[in-house]
Design an enzyme around this catalytic site. Structure first.
Site, PDB file in Angstrom:
ATOM      1  N   GLY A   1      11.436  -9.222  33.678  1.00  0.00           N
ATOM      2  CA  GLY A   1      12.085  -8.764  33.407  1.00  0.00           C
ATOM      3  C   GLY A   1      10.851  -8.856  31.074  1.00  0.00           C
ATOM      4  O   GLY A   1      11.484  -7.611  30.882  1.00  0.00           O
TER       5      GLY A   1
ATOM      6  N   GLU B   1      11.614 -13.387  25.104  1.00  0.00           N
ATOM      7  CA  GLU B   1      12.789 -12.592  26.450  1.00  0.00           C
ATOM      8  C   GLU B   1      13.135 -10.922  26.320  1.00  0.00           C
ATOM      9  O   GLU B   1      13.364 -10.358  25.566  1.00  0.00           O
ATOM     10  CB  GLU B   1      13.458 -14.243  26.188  1.00  0.00           C
ATOM     11  CG  GLU B   1      14.548 -14.041  26.673  1.00  0.00           C
ATOM     12  CD  GLU B   1      14.419 -14.406  28.559  1.00  0.00           C
ATOM     13  OE1 GLU B   1      13.762 -12.948  29.528  1.00  0.00           O
ATOM     14  OE2 GLU B   1      14.736 -15.534  29.451  1.00  0.00           O
ATOM     15  N   ASP B   2      13.146 -10.686  27.431  1.00  0.00           N
ATOM     16  CA  ASP B   2      14.297  -9.565  27.289  1.00  0.00           C
ATOM     17  C   ASP B   2      15.664  -9.036  27.011  1.00  0.00           C
ATOM     18  O   ASP B   2      15.869  -8.788  26.462  1.00  0.00           O
ATOM     19  CB  ASP B   2      14.077  -9.112  28.850  1.00  0.00           C
ATOM     20  CG  ASP B   2      14.592  -9.764  30.353  1.00  0.00           C
ATOM     21  OD1 ASP B   2      15.502 -10.892  30.011  1.00  0.00           O
ATOM     22  OD2 ASP B   2      14.650  -9.321  31.026  1.00  0.00           O
TER      23      ASP B   2
ATOM     24  N   ASP C   1      22.132 -13.310  27.809  1.00  0.00           N
ATOM     25  CA  ASP C   1      23.054 -13.193  27.772  1.00  0.00           C
ATOM     26  C   ASP C   1      24.058 -14.182  27.431  1.00  0.00           C
ATOM     27  O   ASP C   1      24.951 -14.537  26.466  1.00  0.00           O
ATOM     28  CB  ASP C   1      23.396 -12.999  29.268  1.00  0.00           C
ATOM     29  CG  ASP C   1      24.567 -12.872  30.091  1.00  0.00           C
ATOM     30  OD1 ASP C   1      25.542 -12.226  29.382  1.00  0.00           O
ATOM     31  OD2 ASP C   1      24.724 -12.142  30.849  1.00  0.00           O
TER      32      ASP C   1
ATOM     33  N   LYS D   1      23.545 -10.788  23.777  1.00  0.00           N
ATOM     34  CA  LYS D   1      24.640 -10.161  24.190  1.00  0.00           C
ATOM     35  C   LYS D   1      25.845 -11.514  23.626  1.00  0.00           C
ATOM     36  O   LYS D   1      25.807 -12.435  24.014  1.00  0.00           O
ATOM     37  CB  LYS D   1      25.221 -10.224  25.397  1.00  0.00           C
ATOM     38  CG  LYS D   1      24.639  -8.781  26.821  1.00  0.00           C
ATOM     39  CD  LYS D   1      24.744  -9.261  27.899  1.00  0.00           C
ATOM     40  CE  LYS D   1      23.990  -8.200  28.972  1.00  0.00           C
ATOM     41  NZ  LYS D   1      24.585  -7.820  30.583  1.00  0.00           N
TER      42      LYS D   1
ATOM     43  N   PHE E   1      26.301  -4.304  31.250  1.00  0.00           N
ATOM     44  CA  PHE E   1      24.651  -4.577  32.831  1.00  0.00           C
ATOM     45  C   PHE E   1      23.839  -3.302  32.183  1.00  0.00           C
ATOM     46  O   PHE E   1      24.245  -2.747  32.040  1.00  0.00           O
ATOM     47  CB  PHE E   1      25.095  -4.552  33.521  1.00  0.00           C
ATOM     48  CG  PHE E   1      23.970  -5.022  34.305  1.00  0.00           C
ATOM     49  CD1 PHE E   1      23.171  -6.599  35.062  1.00  0.00           C
ATOM     50  CD2 PHE E   1      23.036  -4.176  35.420  1.00  0.00           C
ATOM     51  CE1 PHE E   1      22.225  -6.950  34.989  1.00  0.00           C
ATOM     52  CE2 PHE E   1      21.986  -4.418  36.323  1.00  0.00           C
ATOM     53  CZ  PHE E   1      21.719  -5.814  35.897  1.00  0.00           C
ATOM     54  N   VAL E   2      22.432  -4.387  31.928  1.00  0.00           N
ATOM     55  CA  VAL E   2      21.962  -2.650  30.861  1.00  0.00           C
ATOM     56  C   VAL E   2      20.822  -3.242  31.887  1.00  0.00           C
ATOM     57  O   VAL E   2      20.199  -4.267  33.013  1.00  0.00           O
ATOM     58  CB  VAL E   2      21.273  -3.112  29.956  1.00  0.00           C
ATOM     59  CG1 VAL E   2      22.297  -2.554  28.648  1.00  0.00           C
ATOM     60  CG2 VAL E   2      20.834  -4.478  29.149  1.00  0.00           C
TER      61      VAL E   2
ATOM     62  N   ASP F   1      15.553  -4.750  35.761  1.00  0.00           N
ATOM     63  CA  ASP F   1      16.408  -4.498  36.831  1.00  0.00           C
ATOM     64  C   ASP F   1      17.951  -4.116  37.488  1.00  0.00           C
ATOM     65  O   ASP F   1      18.656  -5.214  36.659  1.00  0.00           O
ATOM     66  CB  ASP F   1      14.907  -5.182  37.801  1.00  0.00           C
ATOM     67  CG  ASP F   1      16.211  -7.018  37.811  1.00  0.00           C
ATOM     68  OD1 ASP F   1      16.049  -7.299  37.098  1.00  0.00           O
ATOM     69  OD2 ASP F   1      15.453  -6.888  39.385  1.00  0.00           O
TER      70      ASP F   1
ATOM     71  N   ARG G   1      12.580  -1.144  36.681  1.00  0.00           N
ATOM     72  CA  ARG G   1      12.078  -1.142  35.302  1.00  0.00           C
ATOM     73  C   ARG G   1      10.988  -0.884  34.817  1.00  0.00           C
ATOM     74  O   ARG G   1      10.838  -0.886  33.838  1.00  0.00           O
ATOM     75  CB  ARG G   1      11.568  -2.984  36.758  1.00  0.00           C
ATOM     76  CG  ARG G   1      11.945  -4.145  36.984  1.00  0.00           C
ATOM     77  CD  ARG G   1      11.583  -4.875  37.155  1.00  0.00           C
ATOM     78  NE  ARG G   1      11.742  -6.251  37.540  1.00  0.00           N
ATOM     79  CZ  ARG G   1      12.597  -7.120  37.459  1.00  0.00           C
ATOM     80  NH1 ARG G   1      12.913  -7.705  36.416  1.00  0.00           N
ATOM     81  NH2 ARG G   1      12.768  -8.460  38.232  1.00  0.00           N
TER      82      ARG G   1
HETATM   83  P1  5GP Z   1      21.912 -16.103  30.617  1.00  0.00           P
HETATM   84  O1  5GP Z   1      21.415 -17.531  31.338  1.00  0.00           O
HETATM   85  O2  5GP Z   1      21.451 -16.024  29.003  1.00  0.00           O
HETATM   86  O3  5GP Z   1      23.230 -15.923  30.484  1.00  0.00           O
HETATM   87  O4  5GP Z   1      21.083 -15.603  31.510  1.00  0.00           O
HETATM   88  C1  5GP Z   1      19.483 -14.858  31.143  1.00  0.00           C
HETATM   89  C2  5GP Z   1      18.831 -13.670  31.784  1.00  0.00           C
HETATM   90  O5  5GP Z   1      20.469 -13.078  32.682  1.00  0.00           O
HETATM   91  C3  5GP Z   1      18.233 -13.103  31.441  1.00  0.00           C
HETATM   92  O6  5GP Z   1      16.922 -13.532  31.240  1.00  0.00           O
HETATM   93  C4  5GP Z   1      18.409 -11.631  32.668  1.00  0.00           C
HETATM   94  O7  5GP Z   1      17.682 -11.830  33.751  1.00  0.00           O
HETATM   95  C5  5GP Z   1      19.628 -11.927  32.862  1.00  0.00           C
HETATM   96  N1  5GP Z   1      20.551 -11.188  32.834  1.00  0.00           N
HETATM   97  C6  5GP Z   1      21.305 -10.992  31.831  1.00  0.00           C
HETATM   98  N2  5GP Z   1      22.122  -9.832  31.445  1.00  0.00           N
HETATM   99  C7  5GP Z   1      21.766  -8.770  31.958  1.00  0.00           C
HETATM  100  C8  5GP Z   1      21.318  -7.555  31.873  1.00  0.00           C
HETATM  101  O8  5GP Z   1      22.325  -6.579  31.343  1.00  0.00           O
HETATM  102  N3  5GP Z   1      20.803  -6.761  32.776  1.00  0.00           N
HETATM  103  C9  5GP Z   1      19.989  -7.222  33.285  1.00  0.00           C
HETATM  104  N4  5GP Z   1      18.414  -6.867  34.146  1.00  0.00           N
HETATM  105  N5  5GP Z   1      19.424  -8.731  33.422  1.00  0.00           N
HETATM  106  C10 5GP Z   1      20.342  -9.414  32.861  1.00  0.00           C
END
Ligand code: 5GP
Length: 175
Positions: free
Chosen positions: A45, A99-100, A103, A131, A152-153, A159, A165
């Site tokens: 991402g 990182e993109d 969450d 987030k 969700f984005v 993606d 993407r």
């Molecule tokens: P976390 O462990 O912080 O919950 O998850 C992070 C990962 O979940 C990110 O690196 C990404 O791959 C995915 N992710 C979380 N939220 C989103 C979202 O809104 N859109 C997309 N495309 N991926 C997300």
């Protein structure tokens, strides 16, 4: 905008994204003056963000791409992702994880713990999106582009089921 079976609406325009990245890069240029940081971009991402961030840096800087396996643990503690693809010796380096999106923060917490064990001189995070409502872990995110709600984005590297993407703007899932 329809991607596969879902409808998405415009959320962040490319112009705003680029302005914000330029501001983040300016801070990094100042904070790392006299140092040569190593950017660790988390695939897939973050590839667009990492490229644009790096283009805006004017200090000596290196980049390497890492990935987290989608291995799932059978333990009740939940998902365990393993760091793969790190070829550089990061001992004594100034690392910036790129990182993109953060969450829940579980992925980042795990990554920080793994990298810390390898003895970097410093370790910071640059994430385009955060987030904050969803974040379960207390993590010090030094460089954050946008704090966004729990939606969700897609786009700009992010993606939905492998697609979206390539979009220059970021879109969020329509209600
Ligand atoms: P976390 O462990 O912080 O919950 O998850 C992070 C990962 O979940 C990110 O690196 C990404 O791959 C995915 N992710 C979380 N939220 C989103 C979202 O809104 N859109 C997309 N495309 N991926 C997300």
């Amino acid at each position: 905008m329809i991607i596969k079976d879902k409808e998405f609406v415009p959320y962040l325009e490319s112009k705003r994204i680029q302005e914000t990245i330029s501001q983040l890069a300016s801070r990094i240029n100042v904070d790392y003056a006299g140092k040569t940081p190593l950017l660790l971009a988390v695939l897939n991402g973050s590839f667009m963000f990492a490229a644009d961030l790096m283009r805006n840096l004017n200090i000596p800087v290196e980049i390497s791409f890492i990935r987290l396996s989608s291995y799932k643990s059978t333990r009740s503690s939940g998902r365990v992702k393993e760091l793969i693809g790190l070829e550089e010796n990061i001992f004594g380096r100034h690392l910036i994880i790129v990182e993109d999106i953060v969450d829940t923060g579980l992925t980042m917490r795990h990554l920080l713990n793994e990298l810390q064990e390898l003895g970097p001189k410093s370790l910071e995070v640059a994430t385009l999106l955060h987030k904050s409502e969803a974040t379960k872990e207390v993590i010090d995110l030094k460089y954050v582009g946008f704090v966004i709600p729990k939606k969700f984005v897609v786009g700009y590297g992010l993606d939905y089921d492998g697609q979206g993407r390539n979009l220059n703007d970021i879109y969020s899932l329509a209600n």
